[in-house]
Motif scaffolding. Structure first.
Motif, mmCIF file in Angstrom:
data_model
loop_
_atom_site.group_PDB
_atom_site.id
_atom_site.type_symbol
_atom_site.label_atom_id
_atom_site.label_comp_id
_atom_site.label_asym_id
_atom_site.label_seq_id
_atom_site.Cartn_x
_atom_site.Cartn_y
_atom_site.Cartn_z
ATOM 1 N N GLY A 1 41.721 53.188 17.150
ATOM 2 C CA GLY A 1 40.606 52.615 17.985
ATOM 3 C C GLY A 1 41.010 52.016 19.471
ATOM 4 O O GLY A 1 41.954 52.529 20.049
ATOM 5 N N ALA A 2 40.025 51.477 19.824
ATOM 6 C CA ALA A 2 40.073 50.928 21.435
ATOM 7 C C ALA A 2 40.569 49.350 21.461
ATOM 8 O O ALA A 2 40.041 48.481 20.566
ATOM 9 N N TRP A 3 41.257 48.688 22.263
ATOM 10 C CA TRP A 3 41.572 47.597 22.474
ATOM 11 C C TRP A 3 41.546 47.037 23.852
ATOM 12 O O TRP A 3 42.395 47.213 24.630
ATOM 13 N N PHE A 4 40.458 46.204 23.768
ATOM 14 C CA PHE A 4 40.192 45.711 25.418
ATOM 15 C C PHE A 4 40.479 44.107 25.305
ATOM 16 O O PHE A 4 40.291 43.713 24.550
ATOM 17 N N ARG A 5 41.195 43.590 26.404
ATOM 18 C CA ARG A 5 41.820 42.519 26.480
ATOM 19 C C ARG A 5 41.362 42.079 28.035
ATOM 20 O O ARG A 5 41.839 42.293 28.999
ATOM 21 N N VAL A 6 40.680 40.755 28.036
ATOM 22 C CA VAL A 6 40.232 39.952 29.137
ATOM 23 C C VAL A 6 40.924 38.636 29.108
ATOM 24 O O VAL A 6 41.069 37.902 28.078
ATOM 25 N N ARG A 7 41.711 38.237 30.316
ATOM 26 C CA ARG A 7 42.366 37.156 30.628
ATOM 27 C C ARG A 7 41.670 36.400 31.607
ATOM 28 O O ARG A 7 41.353 36.921 32.710
ATOM 29 N N LEU A 8 41.246 35.187 31.513
ATOM 30 C CA LEU A 8 40.563 34.481 32.442
ATOM 31 C C LEU A 8 41.253 32.989 32.487
ATOM 32 O O LEU A 8 41.647 32.434 31.562
ATOM 33 N N PRO A 9 41.429 32.636 33.514
ATOM 34 C CA PRO A 9 42.197 31.227 34.060
ATOM 35 C C PRO A 9 41.349 30.165 33.313
ATOM 36 O O PRO A 9 40.207 30.136 33.298
ATOM 37 N N ALA A 10 41.866 29.211 32.699
ATOM 38 C CA ALA A 10 41.408 28.045 32.299
ATOM 39 C C ALA A 10 40.689 27.365 32.986
ATOM 40 O O ALA A 10 39.588 26.583 32.512
ATOM 41 N N GLY A 11 40.858 27.185 34.205
ATOM 42 C CA GLY A 11 40.068 26.342 35.378
ATOM 43 C C GLY A 11 40.231 27.235 36.683
ATOM 44 O O GLY A 11 41.067 27.944 36.900
ATOM 45 N N LEU A 12 38.997 26.787 37.352
ATOM 46 C CA LEU A 12 39.170 27.536 38.733
ATOM 47 C C LEU A 12 39.343 26.374 39.783
ATOM 48 O O LEU A 12 38.862 25.314 39.625
#
Length: 299
Positions: A288-299
């Motif tokens: 299958g496919a495995w997509f991973r999004v990382r976002l900072p906890a704060g800006l």
């Protein structure tokens, strides 16, 4: 005073009784050859250093100019490719609409069913073209750095809403939601972040057969919120992995029945993640496919 070209002399009166001072002088002379040689060497060294520095500056300026020119040419090339691809994508529905519009103009009563089908197809193509234009406008706004409508967003609530919508609209594609314990808020644009999750779920749904299970996971890692979308479908072909987030890159639909969609969904995910200071990656996976999004906890 100077004596010849390489000596310097100093005339002084010696210390002692006044009569001796009036009639006696002492001349102190010193060769300046060593000093001249030292000055000459210093001037030569400074000249050599100056030449090296000027050459380095010239080479640096030339390199920077070449780099700027290459970046400009690359940007122009990518813009031409983007416009050509966008024009091609917009031309397809317009051609379809034009053809079915001609069929719809047939006035014979026996052609009523054909006209209804033509109007239905035209409506579908108009919706497709409208969606494509909206995606192109969104990408251009993100490229121009348009401000996001930033507020604190609860990603857990956002993911629950996205999964509920996917289950209701596409029950043939089961979706699981896994949310790790803890806080899952970020500072970001809720509409755009919802689009990230919705696009990833739509991508999994489009490229897997009915009955394939998609899993949406949410957690925290190194002060980043992590959104993962995995499926147990056929996965991403090796030929597409390196450019999966490029614009207008499309894989085959479920069952290998040709390419589907506009090819902008994952590029929009990448652009939105970047606008929030985050990243999206396609991770190695045995199935299958495995997509991973990382976002900072704060800006």
């Amino acid at each position: 005073m100077g004596i010849g070209g390489t000596y310097r002399a100093l005339v002084v009166r010696p210390r002692g009784p006044a009569p001796d001072r009036d009639r006696t002088y002492v001349v102190i002379a010193r060769s300046m050859a060593d000093a001249h040689q030292a000055v000459t060497r210093l001037l030569r060294a400074e000249a050599a250093a100056s030449l090296v520095l000027l050459a380095a500056v010239a080479c640096g300026a030339r390199w920077l100019g070449g780099r700027a020119a290459r970046q400009r040419l690359d940007a122009e090339r990518r813009l031409r490719e983007f416009l050509a691809a966008a024009g091609h994508e917009l031309r397809n529905p317009l051609t379809t609409i034009s053809g079915y519009a001609q069929l719809a103009r047939v006035g014979h009563p026996s052609s009523e069913r054909m006209r209804e089908e033509a109007f239905g197809r035209m409506s579908t193509e108009v919706e497709r073209m409208t969606s494509l234009i909206d995606e192109l406008v969104l990408l251009s706004e993100l490229d121009l750095g348009r401000s996001l409508r930033v507020r604190y967003v609860d990603l857990a609530e956002l993911c629950r809403a996205a999964v509920t919508a996917a289950r209701d609209c596409h029950p043939e594609h089961p979706v699981r939601l896994l949310v790790a314990p803890g806080e899952h808020t970020v500072a970001g644009d809720p509409l755009r972040l919802h689009q990230v999750v919705a696009n990833l779920l739509a991508n999994a749904r489009t490229h897997t057969p009915p009955g394939t299970t998609t899993t949406l996971g949410l957690g925290t890692e190194d002060d980043h919120r992590v959104i993962e979308v995995t499926d147990d479908g056929p996965g991403v072909p090796d030929a597409l992995r390196a450019r999966i987030f490029d614009r207008f890159v499309r894989g085959e639909g479920a069952g290998g029945g040709g390419s589907t969609g506009s090819g902008l969904g994952l590029s929009i995910v990448a652009a939105i993640a970047a606008a929030h200071g985050g990243t999206v990656t396609l991770e190695p996976s045995d199935r299958g496919a495995w997509f991973r999004v990382r976002l900072p906890a704060g800006l």
